[in-house]
Design a protein around this motif. Structure first.
Motif, mmCIF file in Angstrom:
data_model
loop_
_atom_site.group_PDB
_atom_site.id
_atom_site.type_symbol
_atom_site.label_atom_id
_atom_site.label_comp_id
_atom_site.label_asym_id
_atom_site.label_seq_id
_atom_site.Cartn_x
_atom_site.Cartn_y
_atom_site.Cartn_z
ATOM 1 N N ILE A 162 63.405 18.016 -7.619
ATOM 2 C CA ILE A 162 64.546 17.166 -7.295
ATOM 3 C C ILE A 162 64.045 15.723 -7.276
ATOM 4 N N ASP A 163 64.741 14.831 -7.969
ATOM 5 C CA ASP A 163 64.310 13.435 -8.101
ATOM 6 C C ASP A 163 64.756 12.630 -6.884
ATOM 7 N N GLY A 164 63.905 12.663 -5.840
ATOM 8 C CA GLY A 164 64.253 11.951 -4.617
ATOM 9 C C GLY A 164 64.242 10.441 -4.765
ATOM 10 N N GLY A 165 63.551 9.914 -5.776
ATOM 11 C CA GLY A 165 63.501 8.474 -5.959
ATOM 12 C C GLY A 165 64.840 7.860 -6.300
ATOM 13 N N LEU A 166 65.757 8.676 -6.832
ATOM 14 C CA LEU A 166 67.086 8.151 -7.148
ATOM 15 C C LEU A 166 67.913 7.880 -5.896
ATOM 16 N N LEU A 167 67.439 8.362 -4.745
ATOM 17 C CA LEU A 167 68.195 8.186 -3.506
ATOM 18 C C LEU A 167 67.781 6.931 -2.750
ATOM 19 N N ILE A 168 66.764 6.220 -3.244
ATOM 20 C CA ILE A 168 66.331 4.988 -2.591
ATOM 21 C C ILE A 168 67.348 3.891 -2.878
ATOM 22 N N PRO A 169 67.923 3.262 -1.839
ATOM 23 C CA PRO A 169 68.970 2.253 -2.055
ATOM 24 C C PRO A 169 68.400 0.975 -2.670
ATOM 25 N N PRO A 170 69.260 0.201 -3.347
ATOM 26 C CA PRO A 170 68.797 -1.041 -3.977
ATOM 27 C C PRO A 170 68.133 -2.002 -3.000
ATOM 28 N N GLY A 171 68.598 -1.992 -1.757
ATOM 29 C CA GLY A 171 68.007 -2.897 -0.782
ATOM 30 C C GLY A 171 66.558 -2.595 -0.472
ATOM 31 N N LEU A 172 66.112 -1.394 -0.774
ATOM 32 C CA LEU A 172 64.722 -1.006 -0.551
ATOM 33 C C LEU A 172 63.965 -0.891 -1.868
ATOM 34 N N GLY A 173 64.531 -1.510 -2.909
ATOM 35 C CA GLY A 173 63.851 -1.510 -4.200
ATOM 36 C C GLY A 173 64.264 -0.400 -5.134
ATOM 37 N N GLY A 174 65.233 0.426 -4.720
ATOM 38 C CA GLY A 174 65.639 1.550 -5.540
ATOM 39 C C GLY A 174 66.724 1.210 -6.527
ATOM 40 N N PRO A 175 67.149 2.180 -7.316
ATOM 41 C CA PRO A 175 66.541 3.521 -7.370
ATOM 42 C C PRO A 175 65.178 3.503 -8.055
ATOM 43 N N LEU A 176 64.353 4.496 -7.700
ATOM 44 C CA LEU A 176 63.000 4.608 -8.237
ATOM 45 C C LEU A 176 62.831 5.984 -8.873
ATOM 46 N N PRO A 177 63.310 6.170 -10.097
ATOM 47 C CA PRO A 177 63.248 7.510 -10.711
ATOM 48 C C PRO A 177 61.825 8.039 -10.801
ATOM 49 N N GLY A 178 61.670 9.275 -10.322
ATOM 50 C CA GLY A 178 60.372 9.936 -10.373
ATOM 51 C C GLY A 178 59.423 9.566 -9.254
ATOM 52 N N ALA A 179 59.846 8.728 -8.315
ATOM 53 C CA ALA A 179 58.920 8.262 -7.280
ATOM 54 C C ALA A 179 58.704 9.287 -6.174
ATOM 55 N N PHE A 180 59.705 10.090 -5.868
ATOM 56 C CA PHE A 180 59.593 11.033 -4.747
ATOM 57 C C PHE A 180 60.086 12.419 -5.192
ATOM 58 N N ASP A 181 59.379 13.003 -6.132
ATOM 59 C CA ASP A 181 59.762 14.337 -6.606
ATOM 60 C C ASP A 181 59.607 15.366 -5.492
ATOM 61 N N THR A 182 60.679 16.115 -5.241
ATOM 62 C CA THR A 182 60.694 17.161 -4.221
ATOM 63 C C THR A 182 60.745 18.523 -4.911
ATOM 64 N N PHE A 183 59.820 19.379 -4.566
ATOM 65 C CA PHE A 183 59.698 20.708 -5.187
ATOM 66 C C PHE A 183 60.583 21.701 -4.447
ATOM 67 N N ILE A 184 61.418 22.419 -5.191
ATOM 68 C CA ILE A 184 62.289 23.434 -4.593
ATOM 69 C C ILE A 184 61.912 24.808 -5.152
ATOM 70 N N ASP A 185 61.804 25.782 -4.266
ATOM 71 C CA ASP A 185 61.367 27.142 -4.611
ATOM 72 C C ASP A 185 62.376 28.121 -4.025
ATOM 73 N N ILE A 186 63.041 28.879 -4.892
ATOM 74 C CA ILE A 186 64.124 29.764 -4.467
ATOM 75 C C ILE A 186 63.803 31.198 -4.855
ATOM 76 N N THR A 187 64.003 32.117 -3.941
ATOM 77 C CA THR A 187 63.825 33.541 -4.190
ATOM 78 C C THR A 187 65.066 34.278 -3.704
ATOM 79 N N ALA A 188 65.548 35.226 -4.510
ATOM 80 C CA ALA A 188 66.744 35.986 -4.148
ATOM 81 C C ALA A 188 66.662 37.374 -4.746
ATOM 82 N N ASP A 189 67.367 38.333 -4.133
ATOM 83 C CA ASP A 189 67.392 39.686 -4.688
ATOM 84 C C ASP A 189 68.732 40.353 -4.424
#
Length: 449
Positions: free
Chosen positions: A198-225
């Motif tokens: 998940i590209d967390g860098g896109l959530l950085i507001p302009p006032g804090l220098g954002g958006p910053l694509p690729g800056a805070f990649d969040t790994f998601i791992d899902i398991t289901a059955d």
């Protein structure tokens, strides 16, 4: 800028949706189906599979065929599968705001093909002069794809894994010397795992220098059955000596998936939950097969098959997420498909049987827009060869090989956050090897002596 809640909902929801829809990636059969149910069948590209009834694998393809088997018949088959799925980037972009975008960072080339092993086993037993019982264990759907965690399409897919284990019990009834019917019940257990970024860098507001694509990649791992139930039914008719016509229906299976989603948020990244629940409903498609076997000479049989698969039962997947995150939907727009195959079976001497086959296998994916990095599917051509050697009166050893040819496969798929457009081309192929042991006997003591 994309709102944080919207991105969180879409990314997590889409991850579950694609995973539950079958992260088969470069599946060796169209969609994420698995045809490798027997080595003998692979040798003819499964042409005539509902009519041949060479061994107990007919329990899967048409249980009515058991009436042509001896008192007891057992099959053990294993098929190593080597898919190749090389991706080349052709301008993937990340949208950073209205009308603005930047190239997505990351390696431009990747290969999602991952070797796997498919296995199947069957046993049939004649209960009386006109009744047979059989049981089979196989995997009718599944496969695996895996990319490097930093590749350009990491927001679309990193790892997708689906395994569907099917227990098939069946009965066959000999109605007359020329006609038989078979029915079966199926218990399925499905297990799936999916990861992506998940590209967390896109959530950085302009006032804090954002958006910053690729800056805070969040790994998601899902398991289901899930557990599901289905049925199969078939008929086998021999209108004249040397001609068999088989018709087989395998039902759809409804699955109610439930599972967990774990997130590893990058330091300084957005406040996403570390864990939540996810659930979804998925219907695995039903199929109809029509097969013909024609005996040409005492040594030669010609076989053919046409199989329809109802992939349109999965137009979209709606995901229910925990922690008040709401629902998310992924649209697949898959279409129903046909698979056509033809082949030959040649018996040489007392011990050898040789097989050749060809199949054209349609893909359910309608175009590049609906093609996913998890399932970069396309039409394919099968070329197969196989042989069986009779070791003695009770044991046969079979081998087979198949090569699957796929055309260049374009992709222009946007991830469900709406932020990452993956544009490129897949160069894919598949190699399948298969080995099978078949044994026939009147009693267990007969083969132990």
């Amino acid at each position: 800028m994309i709102p944080m809640t919207s991105l969180r909902l879409k990314a997590a929801g889409a991850a579950v949706a694609v995973m539950l829809a079958g992260g088969g990636g470069t599946a060796h059969a169209a969609g994420f189906a698995v045809y490798e149910q027997s080595t003998t069948g692979l040798g003819t590209a499964f042409a005539g599979a509902a009519a041949v009834a060479e061994d107990a694998s007919t329990i899967f393809f048409n249980p009515a065929g058991m009436v042509h088997l001896p008192d007891n018949n057992a099959v053990f088959s294993v098929s190593p599968i080597f898919p190749n799925s090389e991706f080349t980037n052709n301008g993937s972009t990340t949208f950073t705001g209205p009308g603005t975008s930047v190239p997505t960072a990351g390696p431009n080339n990747a290969n999602g093909g991952t070797p796997v092993v498919a296995g199947a086993s069957y046993f049939s037993h004649q209960l009386s002069e006109d009744v047979w019982f059989g049981v089979g264990l196989n995997a009718p759907f599944g496969l695996v794809t895996a990319y490097d965690a930093d590749w350009v399409g990491r927001y679309n897919s990193i790892r997708s894994q689906l395994f569907v284990f099917n227990l098939n019990t069946a009965m066959a009834f000999k109605i007359s010397n020329s006609f038989s019917i078979g029915v079966g019940l199926n218990l399925q257990y499905a297990n799936a795992n999916l990861t992506n970024m998940i590209d967390g860098g896109l959530l950085i507001p302009p006032g804090l220098g954002g958006p910053l694509p690729g800056a805070f990649d969040t790994f998601i791992d899902i398991t289901a059955d899930s557990l599901g139930f289905g049925a199969n039914v078939g008929g086998l008719w021999e209108p004249i000596d040397g001609t068999r016509i088989g018709v087989h229906y395998r039902s759809s299976v409804d699955h109610d998936f439930s599972g967990d989603a774990d997130l590893m948020v990058a330091p300084g990244g957005p406040p996403l939950p570390a864990w939540t629940t996810a659930s979804a409903n998925l219907t695995l498609p039903d199929t109809v097969s029509i097969s013909v076997l024609q005996n040409v000479t005492p040594e030669l049989d010609l076989v053919a098959d046409a199989t329809w698969t109802n992939w349109s039962v999965v137009p979209q997947i709606v995901i229910e997420l925990g922690d008040g995150l709401g629902d998310a939907a992924s649209v697949f727009n898959w279409e129903d498909t046909w698979r056509f195959s033809g082949g030959a079976i040649y018996r040489y001497g007392e011990n050898w049987t040789f097989r050749l086959g060809y199949a054209y296998d349609e893909s359910p994916v309608p175009n590049a827009t609906f093609r996913s990095a998890r399932v970069p599917d396309n039409d394919r051509h099968w070329a197969t060869i196989g042989a069986t050697y009779g070791l003695d009166e009770h044991f046969d050893l079979s081998i087979a090989y198949a090569h699957l040819f796929l055309p260049d496969t374009p992709i222009a798929s946007i991830d469900t956050s709406g932020a990452h457009l993956l544009v490129g081309n897949y160069d894919s192929s598949v190699d399948i090897f298969s080995l099978q042991v078949t044994t026939s006997f009147e009693s267990l003591s007969q083969i132990l002596d």
